[in-house]
Design a protein around this motif. Structure first.
Motif, PDB file in Angstrom:
ATOM      1  N   CYS A   6     -17.611 -14.517  36.949  1.00  0.00           N
ATOM      2  CA  CYS A   6     -18.453 -13.425  37.456  1.00  0.00           C
ATOM      3  C   CYS A   6     -19.137 -12.688  36.313  1.00  0.00           C
ATOM      4  O   CYS A   6     -20.289 -12.286  36.434  1.00  0.00           O
ATOM      5  CB  CYS A   6     -17.635 -12.452  38.298  1.00  0.00           C
ATOM      6  N   GLU A   7     -18.426 -12.527  35.220  1.00  0.00           N
ATOM      7  CA  GLU A   7     -18.985 -11.819  34.070  1.00  0.00           C
ATOM      8  C   GLU A   7     -20.090 -12.621  33.391  1.00  0.00           C
ATOM      9  O   GLU A   7     -20.994 -12.044  32.787  1.00  0.00           O
ATOM     10  CB  GLU A   7     -17.875 -11.514  33.062  1.00  0.00           C
ATOM     11  N   ILE A  31     -13.726  -8.571  45.151  1.00  0.00           N
ATOM     12  CA  ILE A  31     -14.267  -9.252  43.971  1.00  0.00           C
ATOM     13  C   ILE A  31     -15.669  -8.756  43.650  1.00  0.00           C
ATOM     14  O   ILE A  31     -15.995  -8.451  42.503  1.00  0.00           O
ATOM     15  CB  ILE A  31     -14.254 -10.783  44.170  1.00  0.00           C
ATOM     16  N   VAL A  32     -16.513  -8.661  44.680  1.00  0.00           N
ATOM     17  CA  VAL A  32     -17.896  -8.234  44.469  1.00  0.00           C
ATOM     18  C   VAL A  32     -17.961  -6.800  43.939  1.00  0.00           C
ATOM     19  O   VAL A  32     -18.735  -6.499  43.026  1.00  0.00           O
ATOM     20  CB  VAL A  32     -18.722  -8.378  45.772  1.00  0.00           C
ATOM     21  N   PRO A  37     -20.849  -9.168  40.199  1.00  0.00           N
ATOM     22  CA  PRO A  37     -21.564 -10.348  39.700  1.00  0.00           C
ATOM     23  C   PRO A  37     -23.072 -10.210  39.870  1.00  0.00           C
ATOM     24  O   PRO A  37     -23.552  -9.607  40.829  1.00  0.00           O
ATOM     25  CB  PRO A  37     -21.018 -11.484  40.565  1.00  0.00           C
ATOM     26  N   LYS A  38     -23.804 -10.748  38.912  1.00  0.00           N
ATOM     27  CA  LYS A  38     -25.262 -10.800  39.012  1.00  0.00           C
ATOM     28  C   LYS A  38     -25.620 -12.039  39.812  1.00  0.00           C
ATOM     29  O   LYS A  38     -24.787 -12.899  40.068  1.00  0.00           O
ATOM     30  CB  LYS A  38     -25.881 -10.875  37.620  1.00  0.00           C
ATOM     31  N   GLY A  39     -26.870 -12.155  40.176  1.00  0.00           N
ATOM     32  CA  GLY A  39     -27.317 -13.337  40.891  1.00  0.00           C
ATOM     33  C   GLY A  39     -27.259 -13.160  42.394  1.00  0.00           C
ATOM     34  O   GLY A  39     -27.121 -12.051  42.906  1.00  0.00           O
TER      35      GLY A  39
END
Length: 85
Positions: A6-7, A31-32, A37-39
């Motif tokens: 994610c990083e 998690i989000v 996370p980007k994307g």
């Protein structure tokens, strides 16, 4: 899924959470919100295990606007009993 992924994500990456239960949705949210996370983030259901409407309701209720529902259309239109397929 490795926690460091994610990083390392960029705006061009895609993250997919395949969910089969309310518990999966809760874990996805955790998690989000913690990893940010980007994307692009997609959430498809395990066909027949969780109703897509439940996913949409969860996303709306939790204001998860950055996550998109993803449906596998062939799962809805394919007839396993059809001849010649």
């Amino acid at each position: 899924m490795h926690p460091k992924l994610c990083e390392a994500m960029t705006d061009k990456d895609v993250l997919k959470f395949v969910v089969s239960s309310y518990g999966d949705l809760q874990r996805m949210k955790e998690i989000v919100l913690t990893k940010k996370p980007k994307g692009h983030i997609f959430v498809p259901p395990v066909f027949g295990k969780i109703d897509p409407q439940e996913i949409v309701a969860y996303l709306l209720k939790n204001n998860l606007q950055q996550i998109r529902l993803q449906l596998q259309i062939h799962k809805f239109i394919w007839d396993p009993d059809a001849k010649g397929v």
